[in-house]
Enzyme design. Structure first.
Site, PDB file in Angstrom:
ATOM      1  N   LYS A 294       0.184  -9.331  -7.720  1.00  0.00           N
ATOM      2  CA  LYS A 294      -0.316  -8.987  -9.043  1.00  0.00           C
ATOM      3  C   LYS A 294      -1.445  -9.861  -9.469  1.00  0.00           C
ATOM      4  O   LYS A 294      -2.456  -9.630 -10.056  1.00  0.00           O
ATOM      5  CB  LYS A 294       0.737  -9.133 -10.285  1.00  0.00           C
ATOM      6  CG  LYS A 294       1.698  -7.779 -10.264  1.00  0.00           C
ATOM      7  CD  LYS A 294       2.834  -7.915 -11.109  1.00  0.00           C
ATOM      8  CE  LYS A 294       3.453  -6.677 -11.219  1.00  0.00           C
ATOM      9  NZ  LYS A 294       4.982  -6.538 -11.955  1.00  0.00           N
TER      10      LYS A 294
ATOM     11  N   LYS B  74      -1.290  10.149   0.644  1.00  0.00           N
ATOM     12  CA  LYS B  74      -0.039  10.036  -0.474  1.00  0.00           C
ATOM     13  C   LYS B  74      -0.416  10.143  -1.544  1.00  0.00           C
ATOM     14  O   LYS B  74      -1.621   9.663  -2.045  1.00  0.00           O
ATOM     15  CB  LYS B  74       0.350   8.458  -0.118  1.00  0.00           C
ATOM     16  CG  LYS B  74       1.431   8.159  -0.976  1.00  0.00           C
ATOM     17  CD  LYS B  74       1.497   6.583  -0.848  1.00  0.00           C
ATOM     18  CE  LYS B  74       2.846   6.284  -2.168  1.00  0.00           C
ATOM     19  NZ  LYS B  74       2.491   6.183  -3.305  1.00  0.00           N
TER      20      LYS B  74
ATOM     21  N   LYS C  77      -1.049   7.498  -8.263  1.00  0.00           N
ATOM     22  CA  LYS C  77      -2.245   7.696  -9.465  1.00  0.00           C
ATOM     23  C   LYS C  77      -3.604   6.920  -9.068  1.00  0.00           C
ATOM     24  O   LYS C  77      -4.562   7.356  -9.780  1.00  0.00           O
ATOM     25  CB  LYS C  77      -1.439   7.090 -10.749  1.00  0.00           C
ATOM     26  CG  LYS C  77      -0.955   5.680 -10.776  1.00  0.00           C
ATOM     27  CD  LYS C  77      -0.255   5.467 -11.906  1.00  0.00           C
ATOM     28  CE  LYS C  77       0.513   4.270 -11.902  1.00  0.00           C
ATOM     29  NZ  LYS C  77       1.751   4.127 -11.111  1.00  0.00           N
TER      30      LYS C  77
HETATM   31  P1  ADP Z   1       1.926   5.402  -7.788  1.00  0.00           P
HETATM   32  O1  ADP Z   1       1.654   5.137  -6.333  1.00  0.00           O
HETATM   33  O2  ADP Z   1       1.288   6.554  -8.434  1.00  0.00           O
HETATM   34  O3  ADP Z   1       1.208   4.167  -8.397  1.00  0.00           O
HETATM   35  P2  ADP Z   1       4.234   4.055  -8.317  1.00  0.00           P
HETATM   36  O4  ADP Z   1       3.852   2.877  -7.298  1.00  0.00           O
HETATM   37  O5  ADP Z   1       4.228   3.827  -9.661  1.00  0.00           O
HETATM   38  O6  ADP Z   1       3.364   5.204  -8.041  1.00  0.00           O
HETATM   39  O7  ADP Z   1       5.466   4.766  -7.727  1.00  0.00           O
HETATM   40  C1  ADP Z   1       6.716   4.722  -8.476  1.00  0.00           C
HETATM   41  C2  ADP Z   1       7.912   5.111  -7.689  1.00  0.00           C
HETATM   42  O8  ADP Z   1       7.505   6.483  -7.156  1.00  0.00           O
HETATM   43  C3  ADP Z   1       8.065   4.462  -6.552  1.00  0.00           C
HETATM   44  O9  ADP Z   1       9.465   4.428  -6.325  1.00  0.00           O
HETATM   45  C4  ADP Z   1       7.515   5.234  -5.328  1.00  0.00           C
HETATM   46  O10 ADP Z   1       8.187   5.113  -4.058  1.00  0.00           O
HETATM   47  C5  ADP Z   1       7.470   6.575  -5.771  1.00  0.00           C
HETATM   48  N1  ADP Z   1       6.399   7.300  -5.236  1.00  0.00           N
HETATM   49  C6  ADP Z   1       5.103   7.150  -5.540  1.00  0.00           C
HETATM   50  N2  ADP Z   1       4.277   7.923  -4.944  1.00  0.00           N
HETATM   51  C7  ADP Z   1       5.050   8.635  -4.184  1.00  0.00           C
HETATM   52  C8  ADP Z   1       4.843   9.607  -2.875  1.00  0.00           C
HETATM   53  N3  ADP Z   1       3.501  10.120  -2.888  1.00  0.00           N
HETATM   54  N4  ADP Z   1       5.719  10.310  -2.487  1.00  0.00           N
HETATM   55  C9  ADP Z   1       7.189   9.749  -2.641  1.00  0.00           C
HETATM   56  N5  ADP Z   1       7.349   8.851  -3.657  1.00  0.00           N
HETATM   57  C10 ADP Z   1       6.517   8.138  -4.294  1.00  0.00           C
END
Ligand code: ADP
Ligand code: TRP
Length: 320
Positions: free
Chosen positions: A110, A189, A192
């Site tokens: 962070k 993958k 966001k």
């Molecule tokens: P992002 O990559 O959109 O920022 P986060 O890091 O906030 O998503 O992820 C929140 C949760 O969702 C985590 O537990 C993560 O493992 C799961 N997650 C995020 N993107 C995916 C994906 N494409 N496939 C499976 N699980 C995901």
């Protein structure tokens, strides 16, 4: 078995979050005693806009209720409603060596991203340890990035128990290895931060646009198409029954339909899949007093356990 997890609302959720994190969490509700709270004190470490923090906390509650958290089965509350956690946070701080926190990846990441390094961000894992130890949680389901925080919790608990006897239950983390990574509209993958998401709660028009942007090849309409490796097909797997999937394969192989048709079919399936959740969300969005009542009831249940545990802890360390 007591399972506990905290969730930080991170704004707009996408179907990757749903299949990767939320759905497996909801499954746990069926088989264990689930404790789940919205980690709004944790969110304060990085969110300083009061209005946004309040709204995010309520939105997180609405979202989880809409997706299937059942307050009759699961103890569901907002972290800030059970103040004991802050008292335990302080007590645990006295049992937390600096080195343990200095090694935390999440803090280092962070800071590297430019998030201001305040003290709360640094001591974030101690509050997380308090969340877990206060309720004698045995299993903590988390994403991979949070494993180290559960290990830190164990280290703190061990240090405390060594001095004061078996006060704390040592928790273990649970990472669901079976969940596949959901691909985004560009095949990478879904995330966001890559702008390739399909959102969970959106309008049908936006959903159509997002599904429409899935990258596919340009085989002419009349020709047979390859479903293997096709981004539309990969995503369809999440929403179709085995029978429907076979039918879709046949449509690919038959020719006569373009990828646009398969996208529209997928859009309809996604829209249907979340229909009930969308209705529940609309209901809770307009009945926020009910949401607050659910959180209050949850906090009361959690607080009872917390108060008992705190008596034991205060006594152990000599706080009158
Ligand atoms: P992002 O990559 O959109 O920022 P986060 O890091 O906030 O998503 O992820 C929140 C949760 O969702 C985590 O537990 C993560 O493992 C799961 N997650 C995020 N993107 C995916 C994906 N494409 N496939 C499976 N699980 C995901
Ligand atoms: N740090 C977790 C996250 O960002 C949220 C969290 C706070 C948590 N306290 C917890 C998770 C206790 C599990 C147990 O995802």
């Amino acid at each position: 078995m007591r399972v506990l997890t905290g969730i930080q609302s991170s704004g707009t959720l996408h179907i990757g979050n749903y299949f990767g994190a939320i759905k497996p969490m909801l499954e746990l509700q069926k088989e264990s005693e689930l404790f789940m709270f919205i980690a709004n004190y944790h969110a304060l470490t990085s969110l300083k806009d009061a209005k946004a923090l309040k709204q995010n906390t309520i939105d997180a509650a609405v979202t989880f209720l809409a997706l299937g958290i059942d307050p009759a089965k699961t103890t569901f509350w907002a972290q800030s409603h059970v103040k004991e956690v802050l008292e335990l946070y302080w007590i645990l701080s006295s049992f937390t060596p600096m080195g343990l926190l200095e090694r935390a990846h999440s803090y280092k990441d962070k800071v590297a991203k430019g998030i201001g390094a305040n003290h709360a961000l640094f001591s974030y894992p101690v509050l997380m340890a308090a969340d877990i130890l206060l309720y004698d949680a045995e299993v903590v389901p988390v994403g991979k990035d949070q494993i180290q925080h559960v290990e830190i919790t164990r280290d703190i608990a061990l240090k405390f128990n060594n001095e004061h006897g078996d006060i704390f239950t040592l928790p273990t983390f649970k990472v669901d290895e079976n969940v596949a990574t959901v691909p985004g509209t560009d095949g990478a993958k879904m995330s966001k931060s890559y702008g390739n998401t399909i959102d969970l709660f959106t309008t049908e028009k936006k959903l159509k646009k997002q599904v429409g942007s899935i990258v596919s090849d340009s085989t002419p309409i009349e020709e047979p198409k390859e479903y293997e490796g096709c981004n539309i097909f990969e995503m369809s797997k999440l929403f179709l029954s085995p029978h429907e999937l076979e039918e879709l394969k046949a449509r690919y192989k038959r020719g006569g339909e373009g990828h646009g048709h398969f996208k529209m079919y997928l859009k309809d399936k996604i829209w249907e899949h979340f229909a009930q959740a969308r209705e529940k969300k609309a209901y809770y969005d307009t009945h926020q007093d009910e949401v607050m009542q659910i959180l209050d009831d949850g906090a009361q249940k959690a607080q009872k356990i917390a108060a008992e545990k705190m008596k034991m802890i205060r006594d152990a360390v000599g706080i009158i």
